[in-house]
Write a protein that holds these residues in place. Structure first.
Motif, short mmCIF file in Angstrom:
data_model
loop_
_atom_site.label_atom_id
_atom_site.label_comp_id
_atom_site.label_asym_id
_atom_site.label_seq_id
_atom_site.Cartn_x
_atom_site.Cartn_y
_atom_site.Cartn_z
N GLY A 1 -6.10 -0.61 -8.45
CA GLY A 1 -5.20 -1.09 -7.42
C GLY A 1 -3.74 -0.90 -7.80
O GLY A 1 -2.95 -0.38 -7.00
N SER B 1 -2.73 8.43 0.33
CA SER B 1 -3.85 8.12 -0.54
C SER B 1 -3.67 8.78 -1.91
O SER B 1 -3.19 9.92 -1.99
N PRO B 2 -4.02 8.10 -3.01
CA PRO B 2 -3.90 8.72 -4.34
C PRO B 2 -4.74 9.99 -4.45
O PRO B 2 -4.44 10.85 -5.28
N SER C 1 -2.83 4.92 -8.48
CA SER C 1 -3.12 3.59 -7.95
C SER C 1 -3.03 3.61 -6.43
O SER C 1 -2.43 4.51 -5.83
N TYR C 2 -3.62 2.59 -5.82
CA TYR C 2 -3.60 2.47 -4.36
C TYR C 2 -2.37 1.72 -3.86
O TYR C 2 -2.03 1.81 -2.68
N TYR C 3 -1.71 0.97 -4.76
CA TYR C 3 -0.58 0.16 -4.33
C TYR C 3 0.64 0.46 -5.20
O TYR C 3 0.54 0.90 -6.35
N PRO D 1 0.83 -1.21 0.00
CA PRO D 1 0.00 0.00 0.00
C PRO D 1 0.86 1.26 0.00
O PRO D 1 1.95 1.28 0.57
N ARG D 2 0.36 2.27 -0.67
CA ARG D 2 1.07 3.55 -0.69
C ARG D 2 0.88 4.26 0.65
O ARG D 2 -0.18 4.14 1.29
#
Length: 387
Positions: free
Chosen positions: A210, A134-135, A147-149, A130-131
């Motif tokens: 994702g 948050s995007p 993306s979220y990851y 996970p980043r």
């Protein structure tokens, strides 16, 4: 599935063939690997089983997780392929242990969904994480905003497990499919035409939102499964000799009527992905039936018409080599819901792997029809495992 009758004159002359334990092998043997995330360990089990059966693969094509398995296959010598696949699947399932087996499907389903939720929250070792931000809060246009990851761990994993020189220059052809983000056009990156590296494999599995798109030569690429979840079209469109194809599908088209909301989620995903695969397969086999009919009519024409320009052009359009298409389809357990493609637990991975090996064993035990089809030079599709 029904056989397609061959031309009487197409029956090949007896000649030496490669021979597996249960099958004569034609000039080309291809392995077609569908996308499906965590279900890809079933494909690894199939590859393990095919190796035990002495099946020599000349061409492997994949979409998404199928591209990862395909690249590991093509980028290792035969004696290391299963070992390297095992290393990949052990690594990506290392965060979730082998939970005890529960006799109650409802308890197992709850644990299955909990495991998938853990993946959503923490990522998959050696694959994606996970980043930190948050995007929604990232600078527009940056990878963090798309993306979220973060998939940078996968670069290291692929480089560790794959010999890229062998992948590009070795005996096994590799094709992986991806979609151009801006044009929406689908294409295959293919070692027969270009050199591939980790970017091409990751592009094939870059499923939004994702996972982030992958940039190659100034273009952004997403998961090929957005357009087609099977590379079968590419393989058959580029077929140059009689061929045996093992198509490994991760979503079954047939299942029971859903009874719970989790059943609904699982069934929706099965229909969405399997219908595309089935549509492509049915269309290709239908086209081959029509071409067979054209060839039969052309064979009845008098000699005076054989060299007519229109007849020659039609004959060229109808010409093709026979193909034996063998389906191996993963059929989910009762406790596997709509999260099955991102449930990366060690126990589930091992169960999928074993199911792949067993499917090959069952197929080889019933391979007489396929063997006869290869020898007779017919085109036909087979599913030799129990439904």
């Amino acid at each position: 599935m029904a056989d397609i009758e061959p031309r009487a004159e197409s029956r090949p002359q007896a000649r030496p063939r490669r021979q597996a334990k249960a099958l004569p092998l034609p000039d080309q043997v291809a392995l077609v690997l569908q996308g499906g995330g965590a279900l890809g360990s079933y494909q690894a089990g199939v590859i393990d089983g095919l190796a035990d059966s002495g099946i020599e693969i000349d061409w492997v094509a994949g979409i998404s997780i199928g591209a990862v398995n395909a690249a590991i296959f093509a980028g290792n010598p035969p004696e290391r392929r299963v070992e390297r696949l095992r290393a990949f699947w052990d690594k990506v399932t290392s965060a979730l242990p082998s939970f005890p087996i529960f006799p109650n499907d409802h308890v197992r389903e709850w644990l299955h969904e909990w495991s998938a939720g853990f993946v959503l929250a923490t990522g998959v070792p050696g694959f994606f994480q996970p980043r930190a931000l948050s995007p929604m809060l990232a600078v527009p246009g940056t990878p963090e905003a798309l993306s979220y990851y973060d998939t940078s761990p996968l670069v290291e994993t692929l480089d560790e497990l794959i010999d890229w020189d062998l992948l590009n220059d070795g005996p096994v052809r590799l094709s992986v499919g991806a979609v151009d983000v801006e044009s929406g056009n689908f294409r295959y990156f293919d070692t027969a035409r270009e050199r591939l590296d980790a970017r091409h494999v990751m592009a094939s599995g870059a499923l939004p939102p994702g996972l982030p798109p992958v940039e190659i030569d100034g273009r952004l690429w997403w998961d090929g499964g957005l357009v087609s979840n099977t590379p079968l079209t590419h393989v058959l469109d580029n077929q140059t000799a009689e061929m045996l194809v093992f198509q490994i599908d991760l979503f079954a088209s047939l299942d029971d009527r859903p009874r719970t909301i989790m059943d609904v989620m699982a069934r929706e995903k099965e229909i969405r992905f399997s219908s595309r695969t089935r549509q492509v397969t049915d269309q290709l086999m239908r086209l081959r039936t029509e071409r067979e009919a054209i060839r039969k009519v052309l064979a009845k024409l008098p000699e005076s018409l054989k060299n007519d320009a229109d007849v020659v052009a039609l004959a060229e359009r109808a010409a093709e080599q026979p193909v034996s298409l063998v389906h191996l389809i993963y059929r989910a357990n009762a406790w596997e819901g709509g999260s099955r493609d991102f449930e990366f637990s060690a126990r589930t991975m091992r169960e999928h792997w074993l199911a792949g090996r067993e499917a090959v064993g069952e197929t080889m035990a019933n391979a007489r029809l396929v063997a006869e089809n290869i020898i007779d030079g017919k085109t036909a599709a087979f599913d030799l495992t129990q439904r």
